[in-house]
Scaffold this motif. Sequence first.
Motif, PDB file in Angstrom:
ATOM      1  N   GLY A   1       0.793  -1.224   0.000  1.00  0.00           N
ATOM      2  CA  GLY A   1       0.000   0.000   0.000  1.00  0.00           C
ATOM      3  C   GLY A   1       0.821   1.268   0.000  1.00  0.00           C
ATOM      4  O   GLY A   1       0.268   2.365   0.008  1.00  0.00           O
ATOM      5  N   GLY A   2       2.131   1.150  -0.007  1.00  0.00           N
ATOM      6  CA  GLY A   2       3.028   2.304   0.028  1.00  0.00           C
ATOM      7  C   GLY A   2       3.994   2.173   1.173  1.00  0.00           C
ATOM      8  O   GLY A   2       5.183   1.960   0.986  1.00  0.00           O
ATOM      9  N   GLY A   3       3.482   2.295   2.404  1.00  0.00           N
ATOM     10  CA  GLY A   3       4.324   2.044   3.569  1.00  0.00           C
ATOM     11  C   GLY A   3       4.851   3.287   4.239  1.00  0.00           C
ATOM     12  O   GLY A   3       6.054   3.559   4.192  1.00  0.00           O
ATOM     13  N   MET A   4       3.968   4.063   4.895  1.00  0.00           N
ATOM     14  CA  MET A   4       4.427   5.226   5.646  1.00  0.00           C
ATOM     15  C   MET A   4       5.002   4.773   6.984  1.00  0.00           C
ATOM     16  O   MET A   4       4.542   3.790   7.560  1.00  0.00           O
ATOM     17  N   GLY A   5       5.984   5.531   7.488  1.00  0.00           N
ATOM     18  CA  GLY A   5       6.600   5.172   8.756  1.00  0.00           C
ATOM     19  C   GLY A   5       7.561   6.237   9.229  1.00  0.00           C
ATOM     20  O   GLY A   5       7.684   7.317   8.635  1.00  0.00           O
TER      21      GLY A   5
ATOM     22  N   LEU B   1      -7.450   8.351  18.432  1.00  0.00           N
ATOM     23  CA  LEU B   1      -6.548   9.480  18.282  1.00  0.00           C
ATOM     24  C   LEU B   1      -6.706  10.149  16.931  1.00  0.00           C
ATOM     25  O   LEU B   1      -7.216   9.556  15.982  1.00  0.00           O
ATOM     26  N   VAL B   2      -6.246  11.388  16.872  1.00  0.00           N
ATOM     27  CA  VAL B   2      -6.079  12.104  15.609  1.00  0.00           C
ATOM     28  C   VAL B   2      -4.586  12.361  15.474  1.00  0.00           C
ATOM     29  O   VAL B   2      -3.965  12.928  16.383  1.00  0.00           O
ATOM     30  N   ILE B   3      -3.991  11.942  14.372  1.00  0.00           N
ATOM     31  CA  ILE B   3      -2.540  12.056  14.215  1.00  0.00           C
ATOM     32  C   ILE B   3      -2.194  12.715  12.893  1.00  0.00           C
ATOM     33  O   ILE B   3      -2.792  12.413  11.853  1.00  0.00           O
ATOM     34  N   VAL B   4      -1.226  13.631  12.951  1.00  0.00           N
ATOM     35  CA  VAL B   4      -0.714  14.323  11.774  1.00  0.00           C
ATOM     36  C   VAL B   4       0.706  13.829  11.529  1.00  0.00           C
ATOM     37  O   VAL B   4       1.567  13.936  12.410  1.00  0.00           O
ATOM     38  N   ARG B   5       0.953  13.285  10.346  1.00  0.00           N
ATOM     39  CA  ARG B   5       2.282  12.813   9.970  1.00  0.00           C
ATOM     40  C   ARG B   5       2.858  13.717   8.891  1.00  0.00           C
ATOM     41  O   ARG B   5       2.147  14.111   7.968  1.00  0.00           O
ATOM     42  N   THR B   6       4.139  14.001   8.982  1.00  0.00           N
ATOM     43  CA  THR B   6       4.791  14.827   7.965  1.00  0.00           C
ATOM     44  C   THR B   6       5.317  13.953   6.843  1.00  0.00           C
ATOM     45  O   THR B   6       5.813  12.842   7.068  1.00  0.00           O
ATOM     46  N   MET B   7       5.199  14.479   5.632  1.00  0.00           N
ATOM     47  CA  MET B   7       5.692  13.778   4.456  1.00  0.00           C
ATOM     48  C   MET B   7       6.775  14.639   3.796  1.00  0.00           C
ATOM     49  O   MET B   7       7.482  15.372   4.467  1.00  0.00           O
TER      50      MET B   7
ATOM     51  N   PHE C   1       2.302   4.372  -6.096  1.00  0.00           N
ATOM     52  CA  PHE C   1       1.928   5.278  -5.007  1.00  0.00           C
ATOM     53  C   PHE C   1       1.799   6.693  -5.568  1.00  0.00           C
ATOM     54  O   PHE C   1       2.743   7.237  -6.116  1.00  0.00           O
ATOM     55  N   VAL C   2       0.629   7.293  -5.416  1.00  0.00           N
ATOM     56  CA  VAL C   2       0.296   8.506  -6.158  1.00  0.00           C
ATOM     57  C   VAL C   2       0.299   9.779  -5.298  1.00  0.00           C
ATOM     58  O   VAL C   2       0.068  10.865  -5.818  1.00  0.00           O
ATOM     59  N   HIS C   3       0.602   9.653  -4.011  1.00  0.00           N
ATOM     60  CA  HIS C   3       0.425  10.785  -3.097  1.00  0.00           C
ATOM     61  C   HIS C   3       1.757  11.452  -2.723  1.00  0.00           C
ATOM     62  O   HIS C   3       1.891  12.018  -1.635  1.00  0.00           O
ATOM     63  N   ARG C   4       2.729  11.411  -3.605  1.00  0.00           N
ATOM     64  CA  ARG C   4       4.080  11.846  -3.258  1.00  0.00           C
ATOM     65  C   ARG C   4       4.209  13.356  -3.049  1.00  0.00           C
ATOM     66  O   ARG C   4       5.134  13.806  -2.385  1.00  0.00           O
ATOM     67  N   ARG C   5       3.330  14.135  -3.588  1.00  0.00           N
ATOM     68  CA  ARG C   5       3.476  15.590  -3.457  1.00  0.00           C
ATOM     69  C   ARG C   5       2.775  16.127  -2.213  1.00  0.00           C
ATOM     70  O   ARG C   5       2.874  17.319  -1.917  1.00  0.00           O
ATOM     71  N   ALA C   6       2.085  15.275  -1.480  1.00  0.00           N
ATOM     72  CA  ALA C   6       1.470  15.707  -0.227  1.00  0.00           C
ATOM     73  C   ALA C   6       2.554  16.026   0.798  1.00  0.00           C
ATOM     74  O   ALA C   6       3.654  15.464   0.762  1.00  0.00           O
ATOM     75  N   ARG C   7       2.233  16.906   1.699  1.00  0.00           N
ATOM     76  CA  ARG C   7       3.175  17.277   2.746  1.00  0.00           C
ATOM     77  C   ARG C   7       2.759  16.753   4.115  1.00  0.00           C
ATOM     78  O   ARG C   7       3.569  16.703   5.038  1.00  0.00           O
ATOM     79  N   PHE C   8       1.492  16.357   4.252  1.00  0.00           N
ATOM     80  CA  PHE C   8       1.003  15.838   5.523  1.00  0.00           C
ATOM     81  C   PHE C   8      -0.025  14.742   5.266  1.00  0.00           C
ATOM     82  O   PHE C   8      -0.696  14.736   4.235  1.00  0.00           O
TER      83      PHE C   8
END
Length: 463
Positions: A149-153, A356-362, A376-383
Amino acid sequence: MTTTSTVTDGRLAADLRTTTTADVIDPDDPRYDDARRVWNGLVDRRPAVIVRCRGTDDVVAAVAAARRYRPPVSIRGGGHQVAGSAICDDGLVIDVSAMNGVTVDPVARTARVGAGARWADVNAATTPHGLATPGGEVSATGVAGLTLGGGMGQLQRAHGLSCDALRAVEVVTADGVVRTARRDEHPDLFWALRGGGRGLGVVTAFEFDLVPLGPQVAQALVLYPYEQAGALLAAWRDLVPRMPDTVSPEFALWSVPPDPALPAEMHGAPVVVVAGLYAGPADEGLEVLAPLARLGTPLVDATTVTDYASSQSGTDPLFPDGARYFFKSHFLERFDDDAAAAVLAADAGRPTPQSLVIVRTMGGAIDRVGEDESAFVHRRARFNVSIDAGWTDPAQDEQAIAWSRRGWEALRPFATGGVYVNFAGLDEDADRSTSFGAHAARLDAIARAYDPDGILTAATARP
């Protein structure tokens, strides 16, 4: 085409018992209820057959049986996906969870990882070598689901997403052929597997690039008074652009965990959590992370140096197997005052301390990969902002799910319109155009090329 009745009347199970060395589990098996459980206790599905594969040959045989009998098919790796996509009703579950070996080549800085492995397995194998690959934030998470699915971490701004670290993927496609997809071999399939989610075949192994990290790392974990959430979020938003890509800062509206190291009277109280891991030498990390503890007056500053594997498993107890979960998230290209106010408002009415509500930085390394280089199509997002409901009492199902959806709707005006496929509710309202954007048509074409009869892809459309 064979009807579903031939699946449920035992013929599929009987076939699998003669063609595989796997454990074949049907509803009459005393192991059935345990075998059909997944991490999310909200998911309660009853497959006709579960085949626990021991190796790639078993997967090939299971896929062949799927071609013969045409049941709904789901694929289980770690079983940790929020939507519970590992389990289907009245169909065949191809379970690769036992295929969880991890082999590290510290000289080449690569790891071969079985599709049933969890990130704890990977971290245990790589950390002693002072190496890592981008994983998630909970070590019980399955490698396959997160990566596909991409893999944020926590390493994403420094080293990219989990799918960005892939060198190769071994996959059994719907025709029963074992293929190795890499940049120069089945490149279309390799492109799709990096962020395209499930339904492209049954992955049996991954090969990851590793990067030097640890074993000791610096990690920030700071708890602030909830009453100061507005000022803290403003200060955090101001700080984030000035922090290096070696940190992926996070901001959460949560509750004090039941940690014995914290005063019992604080447990369960609303709190602001600011966190970050430094992807570099531990001895310089504490100084880099220090500003995260200067946003206000902390209640607790647990910033420390720890080993990387421990840093990844620290939150595992807060997301236990069998609890009930519903996550929905948005990507944001900007985070202005109005969006910040919506984040704070989304936390109102939080149904349980576990939610919880969580904000992650990209940004960072995520953004340095070309927009069309992977699915993975969301590369230009910042959060990424995720509204994560967690609870244990089934009587709270409606309240908890409604809270998450309500917050998600309120944030929609500030979002890109894209949805992270790993945080898409229960898939009942997931839209491929929002998960994959402009890549959806190409993904569908690749899926048709490798699975023209929909043997493995048809189940991806179901709730």
